[in-house]
Design a protein around this motif. Structure first.
Motif, PDB file in Angstrom:
ATOM      1  N   THR A  63       0.907  -1.184  -0.113  1.00  0.00           N
ATOM      2  CA  THR A  63       0.056   0.041   0.146  1.00  0.00           C
ATOM      3  C   THR A  63       0.950   1.302  -0.041  1.00  0.00           C
ATOM      4  O   THR A  63       2.045   1.088   0.305  1.00  0.00           O
ATOM      5  CB  THR A  63      -0.849   0.081   1.369  1.00  0.00           C
ATOM      6  N   GLN A  64       0.393   2.300  -0.221  1.00  0.00           N
ATOM      7  CA  GLN A  64       1.161   3.557  -0.254  1.00  0.00           C
ATOM      8  C   GLN A  64       1.616   3.860   1.142  1.00  0.00           C
ATOM      9  O   GLN A  64       2.801   4.186   1.578  1.00  0.00           O
ATOM     10  CB  GLN A  64       0.126   4.871  -0.337  1.00  0.00           C
ATOM     11  N   ARG A  65       0.831   3.470   2.372  1.00  0.00           N
ATOM     12  CA  ARG A  65       1.417   3.646   3.890  1.00  0.00           C
ATOM     13  C   ARG A  65       2.425   2.676   3.598  1.00  0.00           C
ATOM     14  O   ARG A  65       3.468   3.092   4.539  1.00  0.00           O
ATOM     15  CB  ARG A  65       0.255   3.145   4.622  1.00  0.00           C
ATOM     16  N   ASP A  66       2.603   1.410   3.176  1.00  0.00           N
ATOM     17  CA  ASP A  66       3.542   0.431   3.418  1.00  0.00           C
ATOM     18  C   ASP A  66       5.066   1.100   2.831  1.00  0.00           C
ATOM     19  O   ASP A  66       5.899   0.929   3.561  1.00  0.00           O
ATOM     20  CB  ASP A  66       3.496  -0.789   2.621  1.00  0.00           C
TER      21      ASP A  66
ATOM     22  N   ALA B  91       5.557   4.332   2.603  1.00  0.00           N
ATOM     23  CA  ALA B  91       5.749   5.435   3.494  1.00  0.00           C
ATOM     24  C   ALA B  91       6.565   4.844   4.600  1.00  0.00           C
ATOM     25  O   ALA B  91       7.562   5.348   4.953  1.00  0.00           O
ATOM     26  CB  ALA B  91       4.760   6.263   3.623  1.00  0.00           C
ATOM     27  N   THR B  92       6.032   4.098   5.121  1.00  0.00           N
ATOM     28  CA  THR B  92       6.567   3.199   6.398  1.00  0.00           C
ATOM     29  C   THR B  92       7.905   2.661   6.170  1.00  0.00           C
ATOM     30  O   THR B  92       8.831   3.050   6.956  1.00  0.00           O
ATOM     31  CB  THR B  92       5.760   2.368   7.125  1.00  0.00           C
TER      32      THR B  92
ATOM     33  N   LYS C 289       6.876  10.317   4.818  1.00  0.00           N
ATOM     34  CA  LYS C 289       5.742  10.774   5.381  1.00  0.00           C
ATOM     35  C   LYS C 289       4.471  10.050   4.131  1.00  0.00           C
ATOM     36  O   LYS C 289       4.939  10.642   2.930  1.00  0.00           O
ATOM     37  CB  LYS C 289       5.279  12.180   5.536  1.00  0.00           C
ATOM     38  N   LEU C 290       3.637   9.769   4.685  1.00  0.00           N
ATOM     39  CA  LEU C 290       2.591   9.266   3.957  1.00  0.00           C
ATOM     40  C   LEU C 290       2.159  10.313   2.773  1.00  0.00           C
ATOM     41  O   LEU C 290       2.025   9.978   1.539  1.00  0.00           O
ATOM     42  CB  LEU C 290       1.340   8.548   4.564  1.00  0.00           C
TER      43      LEU C 290
ATOM     44  N   TYR D 117       4.872  10.947  -0.076  1.00  0.00           N
ATOM     45  CA  TYR D 117       4.698   9.547  -0.949  1.00  0.00           C
ATOM     46  C   TYR D 117       3.406   9.777  -1.671  1.00  0.00           C
ATOM     47  O   TYR D 117       3.716   9.517  -3.138  1.00  0.00           O
ATOM     48  CB  TYR D 117       4.728   8.235  -0.139  1.00  0.00           C
ATOM     49  N   GLN D 118       2.410  10.268  -1.368  1.00  0.00           N
ATOM     50  CA  GLN D 118       1.134  10.310  -2.201  1.00  0.00           C
ATOM     51  C   GLN D 118       1.315  11.042  -3.205  1.00  0.00           C
ATOM     52  O   GLN D 118       1.050  11.001  -4.570  1.00  0.00           O
ATOM     53  CB  GLN D 118      -0.154  10.414  -1.233  1.00  0.00           C
TER      54      GLN D 118
END
Length: 75
Positions: A27-30, A32-33, A38-39, A42-43
């Motif tokens: 995911t985008q969160r993955d 970013a992490t 920061k999420l 990245y978005q």
């Protein structure tokens, strides 16, 4: 200057970024992490609101490492 010049247009670069993320099943969160970015930042790269090639080398390298690919695959 630590900026990387991408031979790709922004649309193609962001398409490659998203395609690679989906290819590895993240995911985008993955991303970013795993990259420490920061999420929201990245978005912006993935949507094309920010150009990844204009990020500093450390950020580009971290995202590539999170996506398990060479930098040239995403910019």
């Amino acid at each position: 200057d630590n900026m990387i010049q991408s031979p790709l247009g922004m649309k193609e670069a962001r398409t490659k970024l998203k395609a690679r993320r989906l290819e590895v099943g993240f995911t985008q969160r993955d991303v970013a992490t795993y990259s420490g970015v920061k999420l929201a930042v990245y978005q912006h790269y993935e949507s094309g609101n920010r150009k990844l090639a204009n990020a500093n080398y450390k950020t580009i390298k971290a995202i590539a490492r999170a996506l398990v690919c060479p930098i040239t695959d995403i910019i």
